[in-house]
Design an enzyme around this catalytic site. Sequence first.
Site, PDB file in Angstrom:
ATOM      1  N   ARG A  18      91.994  12.105  33.866  1.00 18.99           N
ATOM      2  CA  ARG A  18      90.619  12.608  33.718  1.00 18.99           C
ATOM      3  C   ARG A  18      89.904  11.927  32.551  1.00 18.99           C
ATOM      4  O   ARG A  18      88.738  11.569  32.653  1.00 18.99           O
ATOM      5  CB  ARG A  18      90.602  14.125  33.559  1.00 18.99           C
ATOM      6  N   ASN A  36      91.159  18.771  37.416  1.00 16.52           N
ATOM      7  CA  ASN A  36      92.422  18.969  38.110  1.00 16.52           C
ATOM      8  C   ASN A  36      92.271  20.129  39.077  1.00 16.52           C
ATOM      9  O   ASN A  36      91.752  21.178  38.707  1.00 16.52           O
ATOM     10  CB  ASN A  36      93.553  19.297  37.132  1.00 16.52           C
TER      11      ASN A  36
END
Length: 89
Positions: A18, A36
């Site tokens: 990320r 996520n």
Amino acid sequence: MQCKHVKVFGIVQGVGFRYYTERLARKYGIAGTVENVSDYVEIFAQGEAESLAQFIDAVTQGASPASHVEDYIIEESDINHSWNKFRTI
């Protein structure tokens, strides 16, 4: 301007995916989100067509050095006019 919904599967959680995705978004001038979800990473990305394509190529090649992308799904999505930057959720 286009918006894409991308689901990325593989070793993409707990490896900085990320963080690197957010860095790539800044590089290519992309707005949206990354988070996520269950066993994959979900990305909503919008920007100019060429920049968006370059961003998605970079992400699906493995945004972080420790990641390993096994599969991904790309779908069209509606433009979100409230997104003015890219953020990690």
